[in-house]
Design an enzyme around this catalytic site. Structure first.
Site, PDB file in Angstrom:
ATOM      1  N   LYS A  48       0.938  -1.212  -0.155  1.00 28.97           N
ATOM      2  CA  LYS A  48      -0.059  -0.115  -0.047  1.00 28.97           C
ATOM      3  C   LYS A  48       0.981   1.273   0.019  1.00 28.97           C
ATOM      4  O   LYS A  48       1.850   1.045   0.604  1.00 28.97           O
ATOM      5  CB  LYS A  48      -1.022  -0.124   1.233  1.00 28.97           C
ATOM      6  CG  LYS A  48      -2.086   0.907   1.334  1.00 28.97           C
ATOM      7  CD  LYS A  48      -3.023   0.706   2.437  1.00 28.97           C
ATOM      8  CE  LYS A  48      -4.050   2.010   2.454  1.00 28.97           C
ATOM      9  NZ  LYS A  48      -4.733   1.777   3.864  1.00 28.97           N
ATOM     10  N   SER A 123     -10.001   1.933   2.545  1.00 34.80           N
ATOM     11  CA  SER A 123      -8.830   2.757   1.782  1.00 34.80           C
ATOM     12  C   SER A 123      -7.758   1.653   1.182  1.00 34.80           C
ATOM     13  O   SER A 123      -7.266   2.306  -0.096  1.00 34.80           O
ATOM     14  CB  SER A 123      -8.242   3.675   2.638  1.00 34.80           C
ATOM     15  OG  SER A 123      -7.390   3.120   3.514  1.00 34.80           O
ATOM     16  N   SER A 147     -10.319  -0.477   6.678  1.00 36.30           N
ATOM     17  CA  SER A 147      -9.589  -0.312   5.422  1.00 36.30           C
ATOM     18  C   SER A 147      -8.959  -1.418   4.905  1.00 36.30           C
ATOM     19  O   SER A 147      -8.505  -1.397   3.569  1.00 36.30           O
ATOM     20  CB  SER A 147      -8.476   0.503   5.378  1.00 36.30           C
ATOM     21  OG  SER A 147      -9.041   2.085   5.364  1.00 36.30           O
TER      22      SER A 147
END
Ligand code: GLN
Length: 447
Positions: A48, A123, A147
């Site tokens: 990420k 997210s 997330s």
């Protein structure tokens, strides 16, 4: 290919696996990768965009960090390397991990691989979508209020949010420091245990890291263990019919596997969203103060003085959702409102924790929805409050610091995945994986 199989490959095979994945990732239309960097030899793991990998760009999906290069590795990256893994590729995300759809990214939205007109969740949407699309074997995400778990559920993959303090946050861009945890997004429960083992453990570089020894989850996986699992009856009323169907299916599957189901109520759930959005925005307002145009990334041009530099950099560099949260966070922390909002939210946080602990006096695990519906259409979430409300099932877990796994249970009639979560007491993670493995085998999602 599963992680556990890839770990058996030799150097040459790993190189061709990496090339194959990268080639597929470059062709893919879902915008899950925002960079194709790779570092070292090992089983490739997608990272990420808020986790530092030395010499890679790290931007948290934001314009304000454009041009910033990570000067060191996050502890999780060092740990991956020690376990035969290697970082490969940058995953898209909501700007500063604020969001539930990956639409607030500076790089544009990621698409859900099961239906390109829908969001992958957020997210960590890039991480989950890439694993579901088969362009990453596994990925790291971060979970502040859902997330990891929510995009995993929307994309039909497995996401694990560890107990707060079990995985080092050193090198993770801070959103809300008392809630953030890094965790694995994988194709199945077994790989989740494997990747989690690689990144877990005490780290003296993170002052909130728990001083507990990590015992391998993977080596102790046992799908035959029987548990008492609580279902929160009032929780499920808030979810739509697709989710209810999956929920009932999971309950039946758990019973078939010999687990005991008990029924409970939780009364403080109505405060979860308000409490979370006060605490998370307060912490975010303080954490994001460092992005001022002087120290990191983007710097506004044509400014007359320092004040204007800060003002213009932040006005141009942050997106709308991030600005909204900085404003809200500063408001709840300001004198006169601190006691009414921030302090009260911290008190309610304790009440929420007490309520969970009471259930854990009688149950080993809690089964809960992840989101009230399947993945929404791109562009359909106009009202921020509406988006915040969709976090209703995930955020309490972060407020209390509990571990939880999200795993796919079934697809709805349109072929869209539905995931649910199993939650345990802090630091009691083996039962989550054991029960999740038994549930995974019983529901047989992938076939
Ligand atoms: N959707 C939640 C938020 O916007 C959670 C995000 C996260 O876990 N990073 O804050």
């Amino acid at each position: 290919m599963k992680l556990r199989e890839a770990l058996e490959l030799d150097k040459e095979q790993l190189e061709s696996l990496r090339d194959e994945l990268l080639a597929k990732a470059k062709e893919s239309k879902i915008n899950a990768y925002i960079g194709f960097e790779s570092s070292g030899n090992g089983v490739p793991i997608l990272i990420k965009d808020n986790i530092q990998v030395k010499d890679w760009s790290v931007t948290s999906g934001s314009k304000i960090l454009q041009g910033y290069i990570a000067p060191y590795n996050a502890t999780v990256i060092e740990k991956l390397k020690d376990s035969g893994f290697a970082p490969m590729g940058r995953a898209n995300m909501d700007e500063f991990a604020m969001g539930s759809t990956t639409e607030s990214s500076y790089y544009g939205p990621t698409l859900n691989p099961h239906d390109n007109s829908r969001v992958p969740g957020g997210s960590s949407g890039g991480s989950a979508a890439a694993v579901a699309e088969g362009i990453a074997l596994a990925a790291l995400g971060s979970d502040t209020g859902g997330s990891i778990r929510q995009p995993a559920a929307y994309c039909g993959v497995v996401g694990f949010k560890p107990t707060y303090g079990k995985v080092s946050r050193y090198g993770l861009s801070a959103y809300a420091s008392s809630l953030d945890q890094i965790g694995p997004i994988t194709q199945d429960v077994t790989d989740s245990a494997l990747l989690y083992d690689a990144i877990a453990g005490h780290d003296s570089k993170d002052s909130t890291s728990a001083e507990v020894e990590h015992t391998s989850i993977y080596e102790n996986l046992d799908s035959n263990k029987k548990y008492t699992i609580a279902v929160i009856d009032n929780y499920i009323q808030e979810a739509n019919d697709d989710i209810k169907e999956a929920y009932n299916k999971a309950i039946e599957a758990l019973k078939v596997r010999g687990h005991t189901i008990i029924h409970k109520q939780m009364s403080n759930t109505k405060y979860d969203i308000a409490t979370y959005y006060i605490i998370a925005t307060a912490e975010a307002a303080s954490n994001l103060g460092r992005y001022d145009g002087v120290r990191y990334g983007y710097r506004a041009k044509d400014v007359k003085n320092t004040k204007e530099l800060f003002f213009k950099t932040r006005s141009e560099g942050f997106g709308d959702e991030v600005k909204r949260r900085i404003l809200l966070g500063n408001f709840v922390l300001s004198s006169g409102y601190y006691d009414a909002y921030y302090l009260k939210a911290q008190k309610v946080r304790h009440l929420i924790r007490d309520e969970f602990n009471k259930i854990f006096d009688e149950a080993d695990l809690i089964l809960s929805p992840i989101a009230p519906s399947i993945a929404p259409k791109l562009g359909s979430t106009h009202d921020p409050l509406e988006m915040y409300k969709s976090d209703m099932f995930t955020i309490a877990i972060n407020l209390v610091g509990l571990p939880a796994i999200s795993l796919p249970i079934m697809k709805n009639k349109d072929g869209l995945p539905i995931g649910l979560q199993l939650i345990a007491k802090a630091f009691n993670e083996q039962p989550i994986f054991n029960a999740a493995l038994s549930l995974e085998r019983e529901v047989n999602y992938n076939n």
